[in-house]
Design an enzyme around this catalytic site. Structure first.
Site, PDB file in Angstrom:
ATOM      1  N   CYS A   3      14.165  -2.637 -16.083  1.00  0.00           N
ATOM      2  CA  CYS A   3      12.860  -2.489 -16.715  1.00  0.00           C
ATOM      3  C   CYS A   3      12.125  -3.831 -16.736  1.00  0.00           C
ATOM      4  O   CYS A   3      10.910  -3.884 -16.536  1.00  0.00           O
ATOM      5  CB  CYS A   3      13.004  -1.966 -18.142  1.00  0.00           C
ATOM      6  SG  CYS A   3      13.727  -0.321 -18.200  1.00  0.00           S
ATOM      7  N   CYS A  34      15.430   5.673 -12.776  1.00  0.00           N
ATOM      8  CA  CYS A  34      15.069   6.638 -13.814  1.00  0.00           C
ATOM      9  C   CYS A  34      13.839   7.463 -13.448  1.00  0.00           C
ATOM     10  O   CYS A  34      13.481   8.386 -14.165  1.00  0.00           O
ATOM     11  CB  CYS A  34      14.868   5.930 -15.149  1.00  0.00           C
ATOM     12  SG  CYS A  34      14.025   4.368 -15.046  1.00  0.00           S
TER      13      CYS A  34
END
Lengths: 615, 132, 209
Positions: free
Chosen positions: B106, B37
């Site tokens: 994440c 990302c």
């Protein structure tokens, strides 16, 4: 294939009948069809010309009146007469748009769907109200062709979300129409232009209607219309201009919490003022004895925030399409609100060129819809033109407490699909919640919730081992289906979820059944109903004029008018619509000189600076 | 997707956002990135000479899951020893935050950030010992 | 793949060569295969656009509005795949990421453990850039943010060029591990820069509205 829910036998030899294009507008609606190779708007039998006002009146006797006649009843019966119903399609009672200034009476039934309290029966939903408008248009087309019309392309604002689209489709079903396609309005407009001019290039369509704003960037090459991007605001339109005037007028009148009838009257007067300001630098607005001069300059100042809002949307659409304003080959104007000079000036400045307007902006969407209906039903034309549309808003899933993960970004060409694999978090977990959202923001609460369901029947496994694939499929109508499959054990379970607009399938079915009864009501009864409503209106108006302006009656006039009124009342009790029509006509003719005197006096008073006392 | 109520809170009111003095010999800095990302995460730990984490700060430029993951681990590591902190795994973070597979990275980022920060601290200490 | 209608082998073409009915596509057909293209970075985009239009004209659900349910479903599936392939191949950055994935590095899915070994100095630089942008945003300094964006855009382009060079060399020697790694590092940088530019765009949009 019948989508109407009742049996149809398909006979390949039988011609399919006429497919029509329908522009279901906030303010006005139109129906068009391709006739001898050219799209044409169909004219009503009632002398209303192309535009059918999108107004539905519900009478005390349960009768329904649509169009110009209903519009005339709006001041007298504000809450029984639903205007701008499109604003409520697929919306909940809590939406900000629902709570804007307007003369509506909402049923407090709770739930996710708006319901209007109206005379003559149960509260009605926006889907039913729109269904009535569509049914009136269908009748108009059937009268024109002297044949059944069952297939239609209906246009929707490009920026309509899924719930609004579903609601529109259901309204079509209620009207007994097979909805061949929901077509985005700007795309329809481009289609009307494209075929007319045989042009190539990249175009911007700026569509400011009564209640919605859309902009689309399209590329037309060799018969393929590719929508590059679209943007908009489904709660911004010419109605906001009316309200901007109305608010100032109500303030000047000293009203803080006005009765619906006053609001409706002021809104109607504001709309007329707006329309006059297109030509005149200033206009005098008169309503319920209140007078106010509206200057174009002030009006433009009041609407500036709305107009500028459209600019932000246009710039984003250009960027999403990857083109600059200079690279465009033309800008097309659609929607009645683009007649406002300030809007035209703004568009010209924004895109650095004079917009095209040679097709009537009121008709252009319906004409394009008719073209698309023809393309979808006429095999001979299929190689000529194709539309490639996009989804206006991103689609995503709630991934963790309140956050959205986008699966399909806005402006993706449809049909399109995307998948995402999920897993379980607890040992032995057998259910999984899936929450589907639409919108551009990161938080769930800022997006529109389309559907929430639980996938059950996952085999009990240690945490993280189950594999659930959630798949989004958006079809060529822009409508989403969500499928969830558990794939870890080879056991596959699918659920297809149709996003809802607050009504259950059962409710829709019931409405459908009711509407079939309603649709089969014969023409005679309908005409009688309409005439009765008209009679009521004419009688009320006559009574009001006599009591307010009795002094203007000539000798003997009162007696003859009252006799004609009595005759109307008498005939209205019977069942002969033709007789009733004649009686109404007679009353109209007889009171004409009197009404003219009333008008003249009102004008004199205005000039002299007096005001007519409110009734 | 069994949602944890705390998660949104970690995203909206992240704890321990900030910077510690990079040149402080007791501060270890971890810096990791996620090309999936394009997000970056910096995690800093202030560790006593006895090896106890007394303060933690982070700065994350990224999506909600990345912010929540880093906020969560800064809360967890405070008061822990270096060895205890090394045992925190991305699975713990993912489970606590109920992250779906696509967002697991994440939590991996958060785990890697702790490890990188401790690594940095150890290197500094070693360099100091060698100097002494 | 056998034709569902006449059982001829359709060999992956969109229509059955014998009966002409719309065919099923084998699962996992690559974006390149849909356009009959070799696995290579260089694509003639105008020709791709033309091919997309021609295929759309034949495959789109509008062409099957009155057809049988089976054909309508296949039209939906094929058009969905066609749109996805077109979107990916038309755009140079997407095309590069997709090709890299064909060489085994999927930068979209980091949970599979691929590639988080960007050089420390680079990450530090990204963090500094993002912090400076944050300051500019806090100060509502659009001018400054735009200036930074111009600089980052140039670096993004350079990184993409580097990745493309590697992808081209891989076409000649597909098993060159070092080239795959270089390409993935370069595309990783592209991703970080793109993310930065997205932030500037969001800020611009907010500032202008």
């Amino acid at each position: 294939m019948s989508k109407n829910g009742y049996l149809q036998i398909h006979d390949p030899l039988k011609p399919k009948g006429h497919a029509v294009g329908i522009d279901l507008g906030t303010t006005n609606s139109l129906v068009a069809s391709v006739i001898q190779g050219k799209p044409r708007c169909l004219v009503t039998d009632e002398g209303e010309r192309y535009l059918l006002p999108s107004v539905v009146h519900y009478g005390k006797d349960g009768g329904v009146v649509v169009g110009a006649r209903a519009k005339r009843l709006a001041a007298e019966h504000p809450t029984d007469t639903i205007v701008s119903v499109k604003r409520f399609m697929g919306r909940s009672p809590e939406d900000a748009e629902t709570r804007k200034l307007g003369a509506y009476k909402f049923a407090s039934t709770g739930g996710k769907v708006v319901r209007f309290e109206v005379a003559g029966g149960q509260p009605v939903t926006p889907i039913e109200v729109s269904g009535e408008i569509l049914r009136a248009l269908k009748r108009r087309a059937e009268t024109h062709f002297s044949a059944k019309v069952e297939q239609a392309v209906i246009t929707v604002p490009a920026y309509f979300d899924d719930a609004q689209r579903q609601a529109t489709k259901d309204a079509g079903r209620l009207a007994g129409l097979e909805v061949l396609r929901l077509l985005n309005e700007p795309t329809a407009a481009a289609l009307a232009y494209g075929l007319d001019k045989g042009s190539q290039g990249t175009f911007a369509v700026y569509d400011l209607g009564g209640g919605t704003f859309d902009v689309s960037i399209l590329k037309l090459v060799e018969g393929v219309f590719e929508v590059k991007s679209t943007g908009g605001d489904s709660a911004l339109g010419g109605d906001d201009f009316d309200r901007a005037i109305a608010q100032r007028v109500l303030e000047a009148m000293g009203h803080t919490d006005s009765a619906p009838s006053v609001v409706a009257e002021v809104l109607a007067a504001s709309r007329r003022a707006k329309e006059s300001l297109t030509e005149a630098p200033e206009v005098e607005l008169t309503v319920s004895g209140h007078q106010q001069v509206i200057r174009r300059e002030d009006f433009e100042e009041w609407i500036r925030p709305f107009v500028q809002k459209t600019g932000v949307v246009c710039r984003r659409a250009l960027k999403d399409a990857g083109v600059t304003a200079e690279e465009l080959d033309g800008v097309i104007l659609v929607g009645g609100a683009t007649r406002v000079p300030a809007v035209r000036r703004y568009v010209a400045e924004l895109f650095g060129r004079e917009p095209l307007g040679d097709i009537d902006p009121d008709q252009v969407v319906a004409l394009g819809a008719a073209v698309q209906a023809d393309l979808l039903t006429n095999a001979d034309r299929q190689d000529e033109v194709l539309l490639l549309d996009v989804i206006p808003l991103s689609l995503g899933l709630e991934t963790m407490g309140g956050l959205v993960e986008k699966l399909i970004p806005r402006n993706s060409t449809i049909p399109t699909a995307a998948g995402q694999v999920f897993t379980t978090f607890k040992d032995g977990q057998t259910g999984l919640d899936v929450h589907v959202l639409q919108g551009e923001r990161e938080l769930v609460e800022d997006c529109r919730s389309l559907s929430r369901f639980t996938l059950s029947g996952i085999p009990p496994l240690p945490a993280g081992l189950a594999r659930v694939e959630v798949r989004f499929q958006v079809d060529a109508d822009g409508i989403l289906a969500v499928t969830a499959k558990e794939q870890s054990t080879g056991v596959t379970q699918s659920i297809t979820v149709k996003p809802s607009h607050g009504l259950t399938d059962e409710e829709i079915e019931q409405m459908l059944l009711d509407s079939i009864d309603h649709a089969e009501e014969d023409v005679q009864t309908r005409q009688l109903r309409e005439q009765r409503v008209e009679a009521e209106r004419v009688l009320m108006e006559a009574e009001r004029q006599i009591s307010e302006n009795g002094g203007l009656l000539a000798e003997g006039e009162r007696a003859s008018i009252e006799a004609a009124m009595a005759r109307v009342r008498e005939v209205a009790k019977g069942n002969d619509s033709h007789q009733l029509k004649e009686a109404i006509h007679a009353l109209d003719e007889l009171s004409k000189p009197f009404v003219e005197r009333v008008m003249n006096q009102a004008l004199t008073k205005v000039v002299a600076g007096h005001s007519v006392e409110e009734f | 997707m069994a949602y944890s109520d705390k998660v949104i809170d970690h995203y909206e009111n992240p704890r321990n956002v900030g910077t510690l003095d990079k040149s402080d010999p007791n501060v270890g800095t971890g810096l990791v990135g996620a090309p999936a990302c394009g997000d970056v995460m910096r995690l800093q730990l202030k560790i006593t000479d006895e090896g106890v984490i007394e303060d933690a700060k982070f700065k994350t430029f990224g999506c909600g899951s990345a912010i929540a993951s880093s906020s969560l681990v800064t809360e967890w590591v405070k008061g822990k020893t270096v060895d205890q902190a090394m045992t925190i795994s991305n699975k713990d973070v993912a489970r606590e935050l109920a992250l779906p597979p696509v967002k697991i990275h994440c939590s991996v980022l958060a785990e890697d950030a702790i490890k990188a920060a401790i690594d940095d601290f150890k290197k500094k200490r070693q360099a100091r010992q060698e100097q002494a | 793949m056998k034709c569902w209608n006449c059982e001829t082998d359709t060999s992956g073409s969109p229509f059955c060569p014998t009966c002409g009915k719309i065919a099923e596509r084998p699962a996992g057909t690559s974006h390149f295969a849909i356009f009959d293209l070799p696995l290579a970075y260089d694509v003639d985009v105008p020709a791709l656009e033309k091919q997309f239009r021609e295929l759309s004209l034949r495959l789109h659900p509008d062409r099957f509005a009155q057809a049988e349910a089976k054909e309508r479903r296949l039209s939906l599936e094929q058009t969905t795949a066609l749109n996805e392939a077109y979107k990916t191949l038309r755009e140079p950055t997407r095309r590069a990421f997709y090709l890299l994935k064909m060489y085994g590095v999927d930068l979209e899915r980091e949970d599979t453990g691929t590639q988080k070994d960007m050089p420390f100095e680079f990450l530090e630089e990204v963090l500094d850039l993002r912090e400076s942008l944050e300051d500019a945003m806090a100060a509502k300094d659009l001018e400054q943010a735009r200036k930074m964006a111009t600089d980052v855009e140039a670096r993004r382009k350079a990184a993409l060029t580097e990745a493309v060079d590697m992808l081209r060399s891989l076409e000649r020697s597909p098993s060159d591990e070092a080239a795959v790694k270089k390409a993935s590092h370069a595309l990783g940088r592209v991703r970080y820069f793109t993310r930065f530019l997205e932030q500037v765009e969001a800020f611009e949009e907010e500032a202008l509205s």
